[in-house]
Scaffold this motif. Sequence first.
Motif, PDB file in Angstrom:
ATOM      1  N   GLU A 177       0.836  -1.205   0.000  1.00  0.00           N
ATOM      2  CA  GLU A 177       0.000   0.000   0.000  1.00  0.00           C
ATOM      3  C   GLU A 177       0.872   1.256   0.000  1.00  0.00           C
ATOM      4  N   ARG A 178       1.974   1.217   0.737  1.00  0.00           N
ATOM      5  CA  ARG A 178       2.884   2.356   0.773  1.00  0.00           C
ATOM      6  C   ARG A 178       3.550   2.573  -0.585  1.00  0.00           C
ATOM      7  N   GLU A 180       1.121   4.227  -2.871  1.00  0.00           N
ATOM      8  CA  GLU A 180       0.993   5.650  -2.550  1.00  0.00           C
ATOM      9  C   GLU A 180       2.172   6.449  -3.095  1.00  0.00           C
ATOM     10  N   GLU A 214       1.857   6.822  -6.897  1.00  0.00           N
ATOM     11  CA  GLU A 214       0.850   7.840  -7.217  1.00  0.00           C
ATOM     12  C   GLU A 214       1.402   9.245  -6.942  1.00  0.00           C
ATOM     13  N   GLU A 215       2.153   9.374  -5.867  1.00  0.00           N
ATOM     14  CA  GLU A 215       2.738  10.674  -5.541  1.00  0.00           C
ATOM     15  C   GLU A 215       3.770  11.078  -6.589  1.00  0.00           C
TER      16      GLU A 215
END
Length: 243
Positions: free
Chosen positions: A64-65, A68, A71-72
């Motif tokens: 999940e990290r 993220e 996406e960032e």
Amino acid sequence: MKKKPLHNKKNKFTRKQFIVLIVCIATGFMIGYSYKLTKDEVKVNTSYLEQEESYREDLISQKERNKELIEELIALQTKRREYEKTFAENEEDYDHLLQEADKLRLLLGEIPAYGEGIRVILKDSEYDPNSPNPNDYIVHESHVFAVINELKISGAEAITVNGQRIKTDSFIRCNGPVITIDGKQFPAPFVIEAVGDAKALHTSLKIVGGVFDQLLNDRIVVTIEESSLIEMPSINDNDEGVS
């Protein structure tokens, strides 16, 4: 006259009673030892399960990290391009710099690529019973490298192998009938696509004594196709496809 000693019948311990006592003691010991083993085993199994669950939760959290962060990264790259376009609109000189920056991003794989180009398909040759070594008729990473390097020298703007975008630091390794590219495995046949001047790329591969002839000498089945439109993802799109 001597008196015979009196025997207390209540204190008399028969052989049968002794055997029963031994059996009871042994049975009690076995039951206690079995209970202890079972209890220890339950503790060990519980510990393993708890550890496995902890690792699973850490893995899910890490995935999940990673998502993220990807996406960032995409958001930051998009924002940067918007700033560059704004600067280019204000100054005509920036237009040339923007084109050069896009070319660099294509080479780095940061943005999707599309346009004319070629498609090279490498297949293992048919099994030869007279050849004791199966490596004599399968595609190796050296064959893939030869094609990729020739395409880069000939001006290819972007390259993929079986849909995997090739970066400047991509790692390719052969493992039997499959090759590993940046940690992902791909089986034969290997489809190498390149965006660029289709005729120039085709000619460079089929030059006399060049890569095409070398592949044929190694008994590799080679197919080269020109295409008016080849589309390939960015390295970020490739990373998003990892589950």
